[in-house]
Write a protein that holds these residues in place. Structure first.
Motif, PDB file in Angstrom:
ATOM      1  N   SER A 116       0.816  -1.217   0.000  1.00 56.82           N
ATOM      2  CA  SER A 116       0.000   0.000   0.000  1.00 56.82           C
ATOM      3  C   SER A 116       0.848   1.265   0.000  1.00 56.82           C
ATOM      4  CB  SER A 116      -0.953   0.006   1.193  1.00 56.82           C
ATOM      5  OG  SER A 116      -0.221   0.036   2.397  1.00 56.82           O
ATOM      6  N   ASP A 117       2.069   1.188   0.503  1.00 52.25           N
ATOM      7  CA  ASP A 117       2.962   2.356   0.508  1.00 52.25           C
ATOM      8  C   ASP A 117       3.825   2.423  -0.752  1.00 52.25           C
ATOM      9  OD1 ASP A 117       4.789   0.319   0.930  1.00 52.25           O
ATOM     10  OD2 ASP A 117       5.604   1.149   2.785  1.00 52.25           O
ATOM     11  N   LYS A 118       3.494   1.573  -1.744  1.00 54.73           N
ATOM     12  CA  LYS A 118       4.181   1.490  -3.040  1.00 54.73           C
ATOM     13  C   LYS A 118       5.556   0.829  -2.962  1.00 54.73           C
ATOM     14  CE  LYS A 118       0.783   3.416  -5.157  1.00 54.73           C
ATOM     15  NZ  LYS A 118      -0.187   2.541  -5.787  1.00 54.73           N
ATOM     16  N   SER A 119       5.913   0.291  -1.800  1.00 50.36           N
ATOM     17  CA  SER A 119       7.156  -0.474  -1.719  1.00 50.36           C
ATOM     18  C   SER A 119       6.933  -1.843  -2.359  1.00 50.36           C
ATOM     19  CB  SER A 119       7.604  -0.618  -0.258  1.00 50.36           C
ATOM     20  OG  SER A 119       6.658  -1.358   0.484  1.00 50.36           O
ATOM     21  N   LEU A 120       8.042  -2.522  -2.670  1.00 51.78           N
ATOM     22  CA  LEU A 120       7.985  -3.821  -3.324  1.00 51.78           C
ATOM     23  C   LEU A 120       8.506  -4.901  -2.386  1.00 51.78           C
ATOM     24  CD1 LEU A 120       9.418  -2.776  -6.811  1.00 51.78           C
ATOM     25  CD2 LEU A 120       7.014  -3.003  -6.151  1.00 51.78           C
ATOM     26  N   TYR A 121       7.903  -6.063  -2.436  1.00 50.87           N
ATOM     27  CA  TYR A 121       8.302  -7.208  -1.613  1.00 50.87           C
ATOM     28  C   TYR A 121       8.416  -8.421  -2.530  1.00 50.87           C
ATOM     29  CZ  TYR A 121       8.089 -11.013   1.750  1.00 50.87           C
ATOM     30  OH  TYR A 121       8.353 -12.139   2.466  1.00 50.87           O
ATOM     31  N   THR A 122       9.490  -9.182  -2.388  1.00 51.84           N
ATOM     32  CA  THR A 122       9.712 -10.375  -3.208  1.00 51.84           C
ATOM     33  C   THR A 122       9.698 -11.616  -2.332  1.00 51.84           C
ATOM     34  OG1 THR A 122      11.093  -9.085  -4.706  1.00 51.84           O
ATOM     35  CG2 THR A 122      11.305 -11.469  -4.842  1.00 51.84           C
ATOM     36  N   GLY A 123       9.048 -12.676  -2.830  1.00 55.25           N
ATOM     37  CA  GLY A 123       8.998 -13.940  -2.101  1.00 55.25           C
ATOM     38  C   GLY A 123       8.810 -15.103  -3.053  1.00 55.25           C
ATOM     39  N   TYR A 124       8.707 -16.301  -2.485  1.00 54.39           N
ATOM     40  CA  TYR A 124       8.427 -17.489  -3.292  1.00 54.39           C
ATOM     41  C   TYR A 124       7.364 -18.317  -2.588  1.00 54.39           C
ATOM     42  CZ  TYR A 124      10.727 -20.851  -0.256  1.00 54.39           C
ATOM     43  OH  TYR A 124      11.031 -21.647   0.805  1.00 54.39           O
ATOM     44  N   THR A 125       6.663 -19.137  -3.357  1.00 53.35           N
ATOM     45  CA  THR A 125       5.579 -19.955  -2.804  1.00 53.35           C
ATOM     46  C   THR A 125       5.242 -21.076  -3.773  1.00 53.35           C
ATOM     47  OG1 THR A 125       3.332 -19.872  -1.887  1.00 53.35           O
ATOM     48  CG2 THR A 125       3.747 -18.549  -3.849  1.00 53.35           C
ATOM     49  N   ASN A 126       4.413 -22.005  -3.310  1.00 54.36           N
ATOM     50  CA  ASN A 126       3.891 -23.029  -4.225  1.00 54.36           C
ATOM     51  C   ASN A 126       2.415 -22.759  -4.534  1.00 54.36           C
ATOM     52  OD1 ASN A 126       2.790 -23.730  -1.782  1.00 54.36           O
ATOM     53  ND2 ASN A 126       3.390 -25.870  -1.870  1.00 54.36           N
TER      54      ASN A 126
ATOM     55  N   ARG B  89      -0.845 -17.662  -0.817  1.00 51.26           N
ATOM     56  CA  ARG B  89       0.167 -16.773  -0.250  1.00 51.26           C
ATOM     57  C   ARG B  89      -0.349 -15.335  -0.196  1.00 51.26           C
ATOM     58  NH1 ARG B  89       4.051 -17.265   3.399  1.00 51.26           N
ATOM     59  NH2 ARG B  89       5.796 -15.906   2.971  1.00 51.26           N
ATOM     60  N   LEU B  90      -1.046 -14.905  -1.246  1.00 47.91           N
ATOM     61  CA  LEU B  90      -1.605 -13.559  -1.253  1.00 47.91           C
ATOM     62  C   LEU B  90      -2.619 -13.398  -0.119  1.00 47.91           C
ATOM     63  CD1 LEU B  90      -1.767 -10.764  -2.546  1.00 47.91           C
ATOM     64  CD2 LEU B  90      -3.502 -11.690  -4.100  1.00 47.91           C
ATOM     65  N   LYS B  91      -3.447 -14.412   0.092  1.00 49.24           N
ATOM     66  CA  LYS B  91      -4.406 -14.369   1.206  1.00 49.24           C
ATOM     67  C   LYS B  91      -3.682 -14.229   2.536  1.00 49.24           C
ATOM     68  CE  LYS B  91      -8.056 -17.136  -0.927  1.00 49.24           C
ATOM     69  NZ  LYS B  91      -8.750 -18.434  -0.902  1.00 49.24           N
ATOM     70  N   LEU B  92      -2.601 -14.991   2.716  1.00 47.59           N
ATOM     71  CA  LEU B  92      -1.830 -14.913   3.956  1.00 47.59           C
ATOM     72  C   LEU B  92      -1.224 -13.525   4.147  1.00 47.59           C
ATOM     73  CD1 LEU B  92       0.015 -18.352   4.127  1.00 47.59           C
ATOM     74  CD2 LEU B  92      -1.707 -17.489   5.712  1.00 47.59           C
ATOM     75  N   HIS B  93      -0.648 -12.987   3.065  1.00 50.03           N
ATOM     76  CA  HIS B  93      -0.073 -11.640   3.164  1.00 50.03           C
ATOM     77  C   HIS B  93      -1.150 -10.637   3.570  1.00 50.03           C
ATOM     78  CE1 HIS B  93       4.115 -11.816   1.953  1.00 50.03           C
ATOM     79  NE2 HIS B  93       3.804 -12.646   0.970  1.00 50.03           N
ATOM     80  N   ASN B  94      -2.284 -10.672   2.907  1.00 57.50           N
ATOM     81  CA  ASN B  94      -3.326  -9.676   3.179  1.00 57.50           C
ATOM     82  C   ASN B  94      -4.037  -9.891   4.508  1.00 57.50           C
ATOM     83  OD1 ASN B  94      -3.249  -7.642   1.176  1.00 57.50           O
ATOM     84  ND2 ASN B  94      -3.919  -9.162  -0.321  1.00 57.50           N
ATOM     85  N   SER B  95      -3.856 -11.057   5.115  1.00 56.26           N
ATOM     86  CA  SER B  95      -4.407 -11.278   6.457  1.00 56.26           C
ATOM     87  C   SER B  95      -3.386 -10.914   7.534  1.00 56.26           C
ATOM     88  CB  SER B  95      -4.856 -12.731   6.625  1.00 56.26           C
ATOM     89  OG  SER B  95      -3.737 -13.593   6.652  1.00 56.26           O
TER      90      SER B  95
END
Length: 85
Positions: free
Chosen positions: A10-20, A25-31
């Motif tokens: 939301s602050d326009k920063s970028l985050y990099t990760g990996y998942t299967n 993963r998006l649900k987990l991030h947003n929770s």
């Protein structure tokens, strides 16, 4: 299948990760349960991803992307999503 992804916070920063599983993963991030970094920058959105056959390949690529500076990451994102930034 494994994925390397870049989120825009939301602050326009970028985050990099990996998942299967990108969706889970998006649900987990947003929770607020996936990453200490993203927890205070919600909501987040997946703006880029790559697919890999093995976890090892995905983790290696994640390290490569994390070593990039912001302009390089934006160039990477724009290489597949013209006009996104």
């Amino acid at each position: 299948m494994f994925f390397v992804y870049i989120l825009e916070c939301s602050d326009k920063s970028l985050y990099t990760g990996y998942t299967n599983s990108l969706e889970e993963r998006l649900k987990l991030h947003n929770s607020g349960k996936a990453s200490k970094y993203t927890r205070s920058r919600l909501p987040v959105e997946i703006i880029y991803f790559e697919e890999y056959d093995t976890k090892s390949e995905a983790m290696s690529r994640e390290c490569e992307i994390k070593a990039l500076n912001r302009p390089e990451k934006i160039n990477l994102i724009n290489s597949l999503k013209p006009g996104s930034f």
